[in-house]
Write an enzyme that holds these catalytic residues in place. Structure first.
Site, PDB file in Angstrom:
ATOM      1  N   HIS A   1      -9.666   8.270  -5.845  1.00 39.74           N
ATOM      2  CA  HIS A   1     -10.755   9.192  -5.214  1.00 39.74           C
ATOM      3  C   HIS A   1     -11.519   9.588  -3.698  1.00 39.74           C
ATOM      4  O   HIS A   1     -10.564   9.985  -3.652  1.00 39.74           O
ATOM      5  CB  HIS A   1     -11.317   7.475  -4.879  1.00 39.74           C
ATOM      6  CG  HIS A   1     -11.054   6.359  -3.775  1.00 39.74           C
ATOM      7  ND1 HIS A   1     -11.898   6.112  -2.844  1.00 39.74           N
ATOM      8  CD2 HIS A   1     -10.076   7.116  -2.506  1.00 39.74           C
ATOM      9  CE1 HIS A   1     -11.256   5.433  -1.909  1.00 39.74           C
ATOM     10  NE2 HIS A   1     -10.371   5.838  -1.488  1.00 39.74           N
TER      11      HIS A   1
ATOM     12  N   CYS B   1     -11.534  10.734   4.028  1.00 39.05           N
ATOM     13  CA  CYS B   1     -11.816   9.894   3.308  1.00 39.05           C
ATOM     14  C   CYS B   1     -12.346  10.697   1.929  1.00 39.05           C
ATOM     15  O   CYS B   1     -12.830  10.224   0.767  1.00 39.05           O
ATOM     16  CB  CYS B   1     -12.076   8.477   2.922  1.00 39.05           C
ATOM     17  SG  CYS B   1     -10.571   7.393   3.969  1.00 39.05           S
TER      18      CYS B   1
ATOM     19  N   HIS C   1      -8.203  11.974  -2.635  1.00 41.44           N
ATOM     20  CA  HIS C   1      -6.641  11.181  -2.506  1.00 41.44           C
ATOM     21  C   HIS C   1      -6.777  10.268  -3.529  1.00 41.44           C
ATOM     22  O   HIS C   1      -7.572   9.380  -4.525  1.00 41.44           O
ATOM     23  CB  HIS C   1      -6.539  11.358  -1.139  1.00 41.44           C
ATOM     24  CG  HIS C   1      -7.140   9.610  -0.080  1.00 41.44           C
ATOM     25  ND1 HIS C   1      -8.926  10.443  -0.243  1.00 41.44           N
ATOM     26  CD2 HIS C   1      -7.551   9.107   0.037  1.00 41.44           C
ATOM     27  CE1 HIS C   1      -9.471   9.093   0.258  1.00 41.44           C
ATOM     28  NE2 HIS C   1      -8.089   8.032   0.139  1.00 41.44           N
TER      29      HIS C   1
ATOM     30  N   GLU D   1      -6.398  -2.252  -0.009  1.00 43.08           N
ATOM     31  CA  GLU D   1      -6.565  -0.670  -0.376  1.00 43.08           C
ATOM     32  C   GLU D   1      -5.113  -0.138   0.474  1.00 43.08           C
ATOM     33  O   GLU D   1      -4.605   1.260  -0.437  1.00 43.08           O
ATOM     34  CB  GLU D   1      -7.519  -0.497   0.071  1.00 43.08           C
ATOM     35  CG  GLU D   1      -7.853   1.423  -0.426  1.00 43.08           C
ATOM     36  CD  GLU D   1      -8.886   2.684   0.950  1.00 43.08           C
ATOM     37  OE1 GLU D   1      -9.790   2.495   0.047  1.00 43.08           O
ATOM     38  OE2 GLU D   1      -8.982   1.811   1.586  1.00 43.08           O
TER      39      GLU D   1
END
Lengths: 136, 136, 136, 136, 136, 136
Positions: free
Chosen positions: A14, A33, A39, A126
């Site tokens: 994502h 992110c 990643h 996560e």
């Protein structure tokens, strides 16, 4: 009232970003992110349902049926996929774990109801340090 | 001889495939791991070094120095990155965990030697069920 | 409403005792945990906050901001310290995990509120068999 | 209000079946869990109690007393036993984890009350993927 | 040389005893593990193989093939079974984890060799505190 | 040859420093681990022994005997103690995990030999990221 939890896992790519923001804005809010080349994570999913144990067989719900629902509605659509590009229930949503928990709730609520139990909680981890819970 | 192990983690996207194979061939050998839109993992890395504890301070190697070497040589280059596209030490290699272990060994062997210890093992866990070890 | 949990860890020394009790009384109530030369733990801390995911970025709260608050208000003051002697928010309190959970709640409640979320739960694991939760 | 959780473990054999059903019916509902020669698990039990920390010693309840109650009332009767044949509090119940959680609640509620705290939750993990919670 | 480890799990009943000993003798040597009504465990099995990564696909061995071998030769024969009564490769052996590790080695060595790799280690965890390794 | 591993845990305080160094020197080499008021850890200890399984009972060594040796020689002397001040086998040693592993090896080697097995490895985990192994 008894609460039954089933754990499943999925490995997905994502990226967190908004199309209407510049790369600099995305980088500023989402940091690493937001990497444009993606990643990924080993997500851990806990689905908790609640109900009365059946006097007939002593289960809130047969865990094999619950497992099949989760595999069909969630895991088969997200495991080894790209959450931003390929997962139908995440279309047009920012790929945060918060949004993922709500979307998975929406996928599972009805099929679990049809089996006579109620969805109670979606928990997603996560990383070993970060997790989200949603109770509807 | 004492063995010291430091654990670090990184979250990356990857895809297993060969450019010189068709999509069908890649799919046949690599299965869902060959998904063209990538997937990803929370990789866990254990770096084991060996040596004699120093009579001066009782360490094989100061763990803060080992941590800094791993962060600089490996984690900063691979965490929240795409292993196929962005990681310099994985260029031109198929992105299997086997190849990753060898590549990380090559990054760490010399800097650890310079500090007076020897690299003993690179262990990488891709999922809780699958892991790789490499001893040079 | 979404619940977001961040895990952090700290390694501290402590001792359970009351100054106004004799050694025999302390030993009787607190057992080996009252050892005058201290002992210690790898404490694990889970901070759970709640709120609505922002429509702008999809987070309840940016996890990096939450992490910084926990590091500044708690971890930097207690990690590798003596809970009885050196931790300002544990002054004059018996160093039980119960009291620690309440004290950490008091440190974190306001800074999290200022960021627009609400503190929901402080969970502390002292050993793999013993843990405490506090909801304010 | 503070919540205190104690973890204990037990290793037991069991089988899921109803005496009034044929082998085919048992097999159809309970699948491999109905194997007539038994199978078994490393069950993990979390007992959560709640109360105010005592101003005298800072505990909700002395964890050694809680541990002794759990060992006496539950673990000594079920660990290394056959749940269907030998465990008094599971007599005449189908040996599901749901029923086990309710039965353990009934064993522990009163002795914990006598010590001045309240039982809040019984959680049992049968495998790393399946668990049950009961709140009375 | 690269080492690849696959983790699988099985839930089985067993009992430690010798037919040629009295109940008292069995109880004296094997303690509660000799309970005539059985008990059971969530066994965790790690199968480690070794070999050179293939230049063609970068694997020591395709993990899906390894997984299928372990499922067919071991898990399908022991999961949700009674190790003393039903598992063909444990016939006439005392059901210790030591003997189980050797028996599983014997089941897996040849099929792994046929696929071009070598079996390196069988590790079995019976409880979180007790485990066995066998290297042939 | 079979390898058998027993896990035990202990919670202790310690401090890393040399008496013949100034506070500044200790701080420079050992950092926060040199805090004069101590800190502590939940240490995890794995003791691995090796030997042939006995044809009589199928064990390398009765795990209850191994457990008793570890409790008597190590855990009873170090759990809930101060490693620098109170642990006889750590007298005059810097309290690093490296030195601890060697000292525990020396405590256990002979008693295990007397029981007919050989000590193979002492592994100690100080935190989830740092561990030490010693093979004699």
């Amino acid at each position: 009232m008894i609460y039954l939890t089933r754990r499943e896992r999925f490995c997905s790519a994502h990226r967190m970003f908004r199309k209407d923001w510049s790369d600099e804005e995305n980088q500023k809010v989402f940091g690493k992110c937001s990497n444009p080349n993606w990643h990924g994570h080993n997500y851990v999913l806990w689905v908790t349902i609640k109900g009365e144990p059946s006097p007939e067989h002593g289960f809130v719900m047969n865990i094999n049926i619950l497992k099949q629902i989760i595999l069909e509605k969630v895991i088969s659509k997200i495991d080894h996929k790209n959450i931003n590009l390929e997962v139908p229930f995440m279309k047009e949503r920012i790929a945060t774990t918060e949004n993922l928990a709500v979307a998975i709730w929406n996928e599972l609520e009805l099929p679990i109801k049809i089996e006579g139990a109620s969805l109670h909680c979606i928990k997603i981890e996560e990383t070993e340090n970060n997790s989200i819970e949603y109770y509807g």
